[in-house]
Scaffold this active site. Structure first.
Site, PDB file in Angstrom:
ATOM      1  N   HIS A 482       0.836  -1.205   0.000  1.00 55.23           N
ATOM      2  CA  HIS A 482       0.000   0.000   0.000  1.00 55.23           C
ATOM      3  C   HIS A 482       0.876   1.261   0.000  1.00 55.23           C
ATOM      4  CE1 HIS A 482      -3.696   2.310   1.244  1.00 55.23           C
ATOM      5  NE2 HIS A 482      -2.762   3.129   1.698  1.00 55.23           N
ATOM      6  N   GLU A 483       1.798   1.330   0.931  1.00 52.62           N
ATOM      7  CA  GLU A 483       2.651   2.528   1.019  1.00 52.62           C
ATOM      8  C   GLU A 483       3.554   2.646  -0.209  1.00 52.62           C
ATOM      9  OE1 GLU A 483       1.834   4.730   3.023  1.00 52.62           O
ATOM     10  OE2 GLU A 483       0.551   3.466   4.275  1.00 52.62           O
ATOM     11  N   HIS A 486       1.636   4.520  -2.830  1.00 48.60           N
ATOM     12  CA  HIS A 486       1.731   5.980  -2.651  1.00 48.60           C
ATOM     13  C   HIS A 486       3.100   6.461  -3.120  1.00 48.60           C
ATOM     14  CE1 HIS A 486      -2.017   6.691  -0.611  1.00 48.60           C
ATOM     15  NE2 HIS A 486      -1.733   5.911   0.414  1.00 48.60           N
ATOM     16  N   HIS A 489       3.385   6.673  -6.867  1.00 49.76           N
ATOM     17  CA  HIS A 489       2.642   7.833  -7.365  1.00 49.76           C
ATOM     18  C   HIS A 489       3.535   9.083  -7.307  1.00 49.76           C
ATOM     19  CE1 HIS A 489      -1.737   9.650  -7.262  1.00 49.76           C
ATOM     20  NE2 HIS A 489      -1.181   9.747  -8.436  1.00 49.76           N
TER      21      HIS A 489
HETATM   22 ZN   LIG Z   1      -3.036   5.213   1.934  1.00 46.82          ZN
END
Ligand SMILES: [Zn+2]
Length: 695
Positions: A482-483, A486, A489
């Site tokens: 998940h991290e 980010h 991105h």
């Molecule tokens: Zn998040």
């Protein structure tokens, strides 16, 4: 003679990576003080009478001029988060009010607003790139929402509302915390602890002892409350705890902790604020900077999803009732039985041990598995790199193109430490932009750098004194992916303008798309197989165990979906249709919402709104739907890979990169999505991933 604190101050050296080997707390005040002065001087210069307002002379100059402060303060904030020793805490807190005040003033500076408006109204605007036009539009939008266009006689009232709202929100949280702390249930009969795990009993005994009592003390804090609701055989104990939890900060307890009057005040002030800005409701204001277009659109989205999830939620509840009757001799399920019966059903159906799974996710194997996913999917190379770091645990990496061109770099700080903030998060150290100064001669592009932070357990030494590798739970592996989403991105952006590069300028309800997208790979058998290796035997995770994990993943997903929709719908209707000065109460509205979507209706005395801090004390007012919204987007994007028949389909990966990941906030999120998917978002993929498909 001592040198000036500004000479060789490493916080002011922004020529490259942060100098974590040299920065000390005493650098903070002189460096940040100087940068604040520089910023203020620049703003005066850019807004004096006769200053030109073109993109270059104003917008670019302001963006360039403000960057040193945000970078240096970012380093201080990061050190405060990962190395929260007294010296750093003091250095951070000493400058925090000044920095906060500066940014608050910036958002209220009407001369800056006028300069952006001048650019928007000039002939130059039409010649600017769509990205630059978007930056100007975003700035103007934010000034408007902060009240910049109000008449002078309206401004004091608008300001007073903003201040009162922030005080009411703070009071709402305080009341909730105080009410939570005010309750305790002291158990003296050990028989009442039946079913509770040992660690929960132990903690309860210690809590009682601390108060000078015999027995076991239970509270409404999660580590105490949850095990009772999940495991305690005593129905009485569960009922007492449930009622106390459900009525926190309401009229049943201490009057000074009652949040009911605050809810009314908050809703009335938000409505007044929205009407001053020319909107019908606070929900409309909330949606202006978001991806969702309108209140009716979000309502339709939530209601459609509720209808689709309903049969599955009904099946979930029927299963639960049948199981309670046949296995637990409970004829009716009360609200305080739901967690308990669910846990028993989960154990019976999908029993597997988290601890067993954890033995397979060894650190090196997980990291190499993660890197392989990123490399294969996006056609990049990840390599170990060197940089000064803040702790010996921290590792540093670079992302390159296959031809060796540097795209970005990141720090990885995996382990929990006493001085580190909890949870997991991605933060930016440096954001990509095209350099406009002399530095551009050597390298025209400033490359992005990210911090990835987790709180996993570190390797432990074994009896031979040899370190045993760290192992992660499957949830921790998901967190890491998940991290990383980010982080990608931020790092794989191709945008040259700082204000909309990476995650900058991305709508609130769309920013979780890349992070949740990456989580899907933790549920792909080929990936799990490749990134697992038993800490003792070296074997990959067995398929049979993985199948149990998959089955448990979607346990009660229908019920959980409807619960999230109930909260979202209540939040949105409360901030749009509902008139806080009208006849009907907040609880009446909640009752309507429950009759429409809920399969499990809580007792009449339940006071859910009084503890709904997300919308009354957090940033989620008229935005709670964002959770489901972003899940739909990420699942639908992953659906494109499923349709291509390969989670690593090269063509789809490149299109995801070029349409969404690398575009950041330079284009509206809905356009990014359409560019990738060729259509508007659909809920089908999320329903499928959640096991909500008719067979
Ligand atoms: Zn998040």
């Amino acid at each position: 003679m001592t040198a000036s604190p500004l000479c060789d101050n490493p916080l002011l050296d922004l020529s490259g990576l942060p100098r974590f080997d040299a920065i000390v707390p005493s650098d903070v005040q002189p460096a940040i003080g100087k940068l604040l002065d520089d910023c203020r001087a620049l703003i005066v210069r850019l807004t004096t009478e006769g200053a030109t307002t073109t993109w270059d002379s104003f917008a670019a100059a302001l963006s360039d001029g403000l960057e040193p402060l945000s970078r240096a303060w970012g380093v201080v904030g990061h050190l405060h988060a990962v190395n929260d020793v007294p010296e750093w805490r003091e250095a951070y807190n000493r400058m925090l009010p000044e920095v906060s005040r500066f940014y608050a003033e910036l958002g209220q500076n009407l001369k800056l607003f006028a300069a952006y408006q001048a650019i928007a109204g000039s002939a130059e605007y039409a010649r600017l790139s769509p990205t630059r036009q978007r930056i100007i539009d975003n700035e103007i939008r934010d000034f408007r929402l902060a009240g910049a266009e109000l008449r002078d006689d309206q401004k004091p009232r608008f300001q007073a509302i903003a201040e009162e709202l922030s005080q009411l929100s703070a009071k709402f949280s305080e009341n909730l915390l105080d009410a939570t702390n005010a309750f305790a249930e002291l158990v003296s009969d050990e028989a009442e602890l039946a079913g509770l795990p040992d660690d929960a009993r132990q903690a309860a005994a210690e809590a009682a002892e601390k108060d000078g009592h015999d027995g076991w003390k239970f509270t409404l804090h999660m580590p105490s409350y949850l095990p009772v609701m999940q495991y305690a055989d005593s129905r009485r104990l569960r009922a007492v705890m449930y009622r106390a939890y459900a009525t926190r900060a309401a009229e049943f307890g201490a009057a000074e902790f009652d949040n009911t009057p605050l809810i009314g005040q908050i809703l009335r002030l938000r409505r007044e604020e929205a009407q001053m800005l020319g909107y019908a409701s606070f929900a409309e204001v909330s949606l202006v900077p978001k991806m969702a277009d309108s209140v009716p659109q979000v309502l339709a989205f939530l209601r459609d999803m509720a209808i689709k999830a309903r049969p599955f939620a009904e099946r979930d509840i029927a299963d639960l009732r049948a199981f309670a009757r046949s296995e637990l001799q409970l004829q009716d399920i009360e609200p305080w039985d739901v967690g308990y019966v669910s846990e028993k059903l989960l154990q019976e159906r999908y029993a597997f041990s988290e601890q067993e799974v954890k033995q397979y996710f060894t650190e090196d194997k997980v990291l190499s598995g993660l890197f392989e996913v990123v490399e294969t999917l996006f056609g990049v190379c990840l390599k170990r790199d060197n940089a000064p770091v803040w702790h010996e645990d921290v590792r540093f990496f670079r992302i390159e193109t296959p031809a060796g061109e540097l795209l970005g770099q990141f720090y990885l700080d995996l382990y929990a430490r006493e001085t580190k903030r909890g949870g997991a998060w991605m933060d930016e150290a440096i954001t990509r932009r095209r350099r406009s100064s002399a530095a551009a001669a050597t390298d025209p592009i400033q490359k992005p750098v990210a911090y990835l932070n987790c709180n996993f357990s570190r390797p432990i030494g074994n009896t031979n004194g040899q370190a045993r590798p760290a192992t992660f739970t499957h949830d921790e592996v998901i967190t890491l992916f998940h991290e990383t989403g980010h982080g990608l991105h931020h790092l794989l952006t191709r945008v040259d303008e700082l204000a909309v590069a990476g995650i900058h300028g991305v709508e609130w309800d769309a920013v979780e798309l890349p992070s949740q997208f990456m989580e899907n790979y933790c549920w792909e058998w080929s990936v799990v197989q490749g990134m697992s290796s038993h800490v003792d035997t070296g074997h990959a995770l067995p398929r049979a165990l993985f199948d149990k994990m998959l089955a448990a993943r979607n346990f009660q997903s229908g019920m959980q979906t409807l619960r999230q929709i109930e909260f979202s719908l209540f939040d949105l209707l409360l901030h749009s249709d509902f008139d806080p000065a009208g006849e009907r109460s907040v609880l009446d509205l909640l009752g309507d919402v429950r009759r429409e979507v809920a399969v499990l209706v809580p007792p009449e005395w339940h006071r859910f709104p009084n503890s709904f801090a997300h919308i009354f004390a957090g940033g989620y007012g008229a935005g709670y739907y964002s959770y489901k919204w972003a899940e739909v987007l990420s699942a639908d994007c992953y659906g494109a890979f499923e349709e291509a028949g390969d989670p690593f389909d090269q063509n789809t990966g490149q299109r995801f990169l070029s349409s969404i990941l690398s575009v950041g906030g330079s284009r509206p999120a809905i356009e990014n999505f359409r560019a990738f998917r060729g259509r508007d978002p659909q809920v089908d993929a999320l329903l499928r991933h959640s096991g909500m498909v008719s067979v």
